[in-house]
Design an enzyme around this catalytic site. Structure first.
Site, PDB file in Angstrom:
ATOM      1  N   TYR A 148      -2.603  -1.248  10.218  1.00  8.04           N
ATOM      2  CA  TYR A 148      -2.657  -1.319   8.671  1.00  8.04           C
ATOM      3  C   TYR A 148      -1.235  -0.894   8.128  1.00  8.04           C
ATOM      4  O   TYR A 148      -0.860  -1.697   7.513  1.00  8.04           O
ATOM      5  CB  TYR A 148      -3.749  -0.391   8.084  1.00  8.04           C
ATOM      6  CG  TYR A 148      -4.006  -0.684   6.499  1.00  8.04           C
ATOM      7  CD1 TYR A 148      -4.526  -1.557   5.853  1.00  8.04           C
ATOM      8  CD2 TYR A 148      -3.286   0.244   5.605  1.00  8.04           C
ATOM      9  CE1 TYR A 148      -4.918  -1.933   4.584  1.00  8.04           C
ATOM     10  CE2 TYR A 148      -3.606   0.086   4.241  1.00  8.04           C
ATOM     11  CZ  TYR A 148      -4.194  -0.828   3.670  1.00  8.04           C
ATOM     12  OH  TYR A 148      -4.386  -1.147   2.352  1.00  8.04           O
TER      13      TYR A 148
ATOM     14  N   SER B 198       0.830  -1.186  -0.156  1.00  2.00           N
ATOM     15  CA  SER B 198       0.005  -0.067   0.124  1.00  2.00           C
ATOM     16  C   SER B 198       0.833   1.369   0.049  1.00  2.00           C
ATOM     17  O   SER B 198       2.085   1.125   0.361  1.00  2.00           O
ATOM     18  CB  SER B 198      -0.606  -0.042   1.346  1.00  2.00           C
ATOM     19  OG  SER B 198      -1.408   1.145   1.463  1.00  2.00           O
TER      20      SER B 198
END
Ligand code: NDP
Length: 249
Positions: free
Chosen positions: A152, A139
């Site tokens: 995350y 990401s």
């Protein structure tokens, strides 16, 4: 071009029933691979498998036994495993002090631990096949931080380092391990954030040189490249597919 041909290859795509995973799975299937779609939602996975001409295996990757089932069933039903895309992922948005440890573990185990476990289990099958390709989905949070995304970001930073370490370990076995770092992509994962977080949509457009959100279809090409012989001398890298988001100062 022959080096991009995936005929005869078997690919497992976790979370391949929607979003970025389905975008990648479509690319792999179009290049000739037989695709195994792994997800929690049986109806969603069956629809994707039907479209792709592959099979669906229902798994909850939070369970170690389901990671094992995924790799074993793939080998049993398809006879081999050449490509593993560790794409399944979730996010829970809070300030760091607000997470319960159960929420922390849920994000880390879905995004990072299951990728480690599936890769570890896939290793023997790939060795048997004479080599393999592992594609891990990171990401922009593999590179940057944000106040509302500590577990995350931890998991996605871990994805990049895990890929590098596995790349070093398994190069001798002709297994290449790379990660792909998506920018802001229009999927179920971001659709809620887009409506819940005021100004997010405009900020993404302003920050992304390409001037648009990414689409799942933007991931077909990178999947085929990283899954095929065209990338045989590429391992341990992290490739941003982000419309320039990470290079704009
Ligand atoms: P989606 O929510 O559309 O897809 C997530 C997928 O993961 C679903 O197919 C879901 O399957 C699967 N999944 C989640 N938890 C589990 C589990 N425990 N067991 C099995 N499958 C599971 O999101 P995206 O397509 O956006 O996300 C795909 C990946 O891309 C994720 O790793 C995400 O972090 C990453 N990413 C996305 C970005 C974006 O902007 N969209 C940006 C950067 C990275 P099911 O529906 O069956 O539960």
């Amino acid at each position: 071009m022959k080096s991009f041909d995936l005929s005869g290859r078997v690919a497992v795509v976790t979370g391949g029933n929607g979003g970025i995973g389905l975008g990648m799975a479509r690319g792999l299937a179009a290049a000739g691979a037989k695709v195994v779609v792994a997800g929690r939602n049986p109806a969603k996975s069956a629809a994707a498998a039907k479209e792709l001409g592959g099979i669906a295996i229902t798994v909850d990757l939070l369970k170690e036994s389901d990671c094992k089932k995924l790799i074993q069933e793939t080998a049993r039903q398809m006879g081999r495993l050449d490509i593993l895309v560790n794409n399944a992922g979730i996010n829970i948005r809070k300030q760091p002090q607000e997470y319960s440890m159960a929420e922390y573990h849920e994000v880390m185990n879905t995004n990072l631990t299951s990728a480690f476990h599936c890769s570890q289990l896939a290793y023997a099958e790939m060795k048997k096949a004479g080599g393999g390709k592992i594609i891990n989905i990171g990401s922009m949070m593999s590179i940057f931080g944000a106040s509302f995304t500590t577990p995350y970001a931890s998991s996605k930073g871990g994805i990049v380092q895990m890929s590098r370490a596995m790349a070093c370990a398994w190069a001798k076995d002709n297994i290449q391990v790379n990660s792909v770092l998506p920018g802001w992509i229009d999927t179920d994962l971001t659709r809620r954030a887009r409506t819940d977080v005021a100004g997010l949509h405009e900020r993404v457009l302003a920050r992304t040189p390409a001037g648009r959100w990414g689409e799942p279809g933007d991931f077909a090409g990178i999947a085929v490249f990283l899954a095929s012989a065209a990338s045989d001398f590429l391992t341990g890298t992290a490739i941003a597919v982000d419309g320039g988001y990470s290079v704009q100062g």
